[in-house]
Enzyme design. Structure first.
Site, short mmCIF file in Angstrom:
data_model
loop_
_atom_site.label_atom_id
_atom_site.label_comp_id
_atom_site.label_asym_id
_atom_site.label_seq_id
_atom_site.Cartn_x
_atom_site.Cartn_y
_atom_site.Cartn_z
N LYS A 160 -4.32 -10.63 -5.98
CA LYS A 160 -5.55 -11.05 -5.30
C LYS A 160 -6.72 -10.13 -5.66
CE LYS A 160 -5.70 -8.77 -0.82
NZ LYS A 160 -7.03 -8.52 -0.33
N LYS A 192 0.82 -1.21 0.00
CA LYS A 192 0.00 0.00 0.00
C LYS A 192 0.86 1.27 0.00
CE LYS A 192 -4.29 -2.01 1.31
NZ LYS A 192 -5.61 -1.90 1.84
N LYS A 243 -11.01 -5.13 -3.12
CA LYS A 243 -12.13 -4.18 -3.26
C LYS A 243 -11.63 -2.77 -3.50
CE LYS A 243 -13.27 -4.68 1.54
NZ LYS A 243 -12.19 -4.05 2.30
P1 ATP Z 1 -8.50 -3.94 0.17
O1 ATP Z 1 -8.14 -4.53 -1.15
O2 ATP Z 1 -9.31 -2.70 0.10
O3 ATP Z 1 -7.35 -3.90 1.12
P2 ATP Z 1 -9.69 -6.44 0.64
O4 ATP Z 1 -10.55 -6.74 -0.50
O5 ATP Z 1 -8.36 -7.11 0.75
O6 ATP Z 1 -9.53 -4.90 0.78
P3 ATP Z 1 -10.17 -6.57 3.48
O7 ATP Z 1 -11.12 -5.71 4.21
O8 ATP Z 1 -8.73 -6.18 3.59
O9 ATP Z 1 -10.54 -6.71 1.95
O10 ATP Z 1 -10.33 -8.07 3.92
C1 ATP Z 1 -11.45 -8.63 4.55
C2 ATP Z 1 -11.29 -10.12 4.67
O11 ATP Z 1 -11.38 -10.73 3.38
C3 ATP Z 1 -9.92 -10.54 5.25
O12 ATP Z 1 -10.11 -11.69 6.06
C4 ATP Z 1 -9.14 -10.90 4.03
O13 ATP Z 1 -8.11 -11.82 4.31
C5 ATP Z 1 -10.22 -11.51 3.14
N1 ATP Z 1 -9.89 -11.37 1.73
C6 ATP Z 1 -9.65 -10.20 1.08
N2 ATP Z 1 -9.40 -10.43 -0.21
C7 ATP Z 1 -9.47 -11.77 -0.40
C8 ATP Z 1 -9.29 -12.64 -1.53
N3 ATP Z 1 -8.99 -12.14 -2.71
N4 ATP Z 1 -9.45 -13.96 -1.35
C9 ATP Z 1 -9.75 -14.47 -0.13
N5 ATP Z 1 -9.92 -13.72 0.98
C10 ATP Z 1 -9.78 -12.39 0.85
#
Ligand code: ATP
Ligand code: LTN
Length: 328
Positions: A195, A113, A198
């Site tokens: 990955k 980040k 969002k």
């Molecule tokens: P950002 O990309 O905005 O950092 P994010 O999509 O990674 O957000 P988080 O709020 O950081 O979402 O994560 C929420 C939960 O979802 C955490 O337990 C994280 O490990 C899980 N998670 C996030 N992205 C994935 C993915 N691509 N596959 C599986 N689990 C995920």
């Protein structure tokens, strides 16, 4: 035997996608009746990256509604907003005094980040893991169900709990991560090597939990594939392996069975069926989501915060006493 305590959270930093659902929330729903649960909307984490105030407000309520629509039972789970419980940032400060710069500098999420921002990277992004450790340790948490990307943060949380206990006597429970073997890392539809996220500015790279069926069909039809035409799971086929994983988790059909079913068939037919599997899997969730009443959700969140506050205040009291901070 008393139940184990579970804590997890999601940032209201965008629209939740099937990666969040399959990697994290589905596990919470599955475990909820065997455990005592705290599920938090971690808004103080989301503001480590600049958020539009109106969007942050809307996304925060949206995440809480997603928790409920996914099947979390408010009778079995304390669902609340992180900023409603002031012990979270309070304890984060205390934990920051026990954390080393080197430890935080090694966190991959920070490195990703911070990117190329150099000296202008926000301090909150750097100290983020101490707030996450506070979230977890305040509730005497045993288990933290998350996606693969959070493993490193939980290891740091364990180290901090042990460090505190060594310095001030047994006070904090040392938690363990719960990471599922399949689905803990759902990849982007636009790039199977990163990955699904969002905060990706291209919505076509993720399937939002609230996407309408025609949007899901379009996104899956356009998803990147690998060279060669066969539908096979393996490291040389990262894009198809990711789609097979999503197909498996939304249909319950095993990956070898899916490989057999689509042998000799083209990507188009495979993708068409995959889209229907995702749509069907999300249908009950989307119906429940649409039926939720905002006022009722706000009431549940207020009630959740009351319950969380009571536990968090108790832990803080213990922590302060052990450290020699004079009680108020
Ligand atoms: P950002 O990309 O905005 O950092 P994010 O999509 O990674 O957000 P988080 O709020 O950081 O979402 O994560 C929420 C939960 O979802 C955490 O337990 C994280 O490990 C899980 N998670 C996030 N992205 C994935 C993915 N691509 N596959 C599986 N689990 C995920
Ligand atoms: N850091 C996590 C979100 C998060 C979390 C937590 C997860 C904040 N606090 C406590 C589990 C337990 C993320 O970025 N996905």
């Amino acid at each position: 035997m008393s139940k184990k305590t579970v804590f997890s959270g999601i940032q209201p930093s965008g629209v939740l996608h099937i990666g969040n659902y399959l990697g994290a929330i589905q596990n919470w729903v599955r475990m909820q009746h065997e455990t005592e649960n705290y599920f938090c909307v971690v808004d103080l984490h989301a503001i480590t990256v600049r958020q539009d105030p109106a969007e942050l407000r809307e996304n925060t309520l949206r995440v809480a509604k997603i928790y409920l629509a996914a099947g979390l039972d408010p009778k079995a789970c304390t669902i609340f907003i992180q900023s409603h419980v002031k012990e979270h940032p309070e304890f984060a400060w205390i934990l920051a005094t026990l954390t080393y710069m080197g430890e935080l500098g090694r966190m991959t999420q920070f490195k990703d980040k911070a990117g190329t921002k150099g000296e202008n990277v926000g301090v909150g992004l750097f100290t983020y893991p101490t707030l996450m450790a506070a979230d977890i340790l305040l509730y005497d948490t045993h288990l933290v169900p998350v996606g693969e990307d959070q493993k490193q943060h939980i290891e740091l949380t364990r180290d901090l709990a042990l460090r505190f206990n060594n310095a001030f006597g047994a006070t904090l429970v040392v938690p363990e991560p719960v990471i599922r073997t399949v689905g803990a890392r759902i990849m982007s539809l636009g790039d199977p090597l990163s990955k699904m996220s969002k905060s990706d500015p291209r919505p076509a790279t993720y399937i939002a939990l609230t996407d309408a069926p025609e949007v899901i069909r379009k996104k899956i039809a356009r998803a990147v594939t690998d060279s060669g035409a066969d539908i096979r799971f393996g490291p040389e086929k990262p894009a198809i392996s990711n789609l097979l994983t999503i197909f498996h988790l939304t249909s319950g059909t095993s990956i070898p069975e899916l490989e057999r079913r689509y042998r000799g068939k083209g990507y188009a037919e495979f993708k068409r069926d995959l889209a229907e599997s995702v749509i069907e899997h999300l249908r009950p969730f989307q119906e429940r989501y649409a039926a939720l009443d905002d006022a009722e959700v706000l009431r549940l969140l207020a009630d959740g915060a009351d319950r969380a506050r009571a536990v968090a205040a108790c832990t803080m009291h213990r922590v302060k006493e052990r450290m020699g901070l004079v009680p108020a």
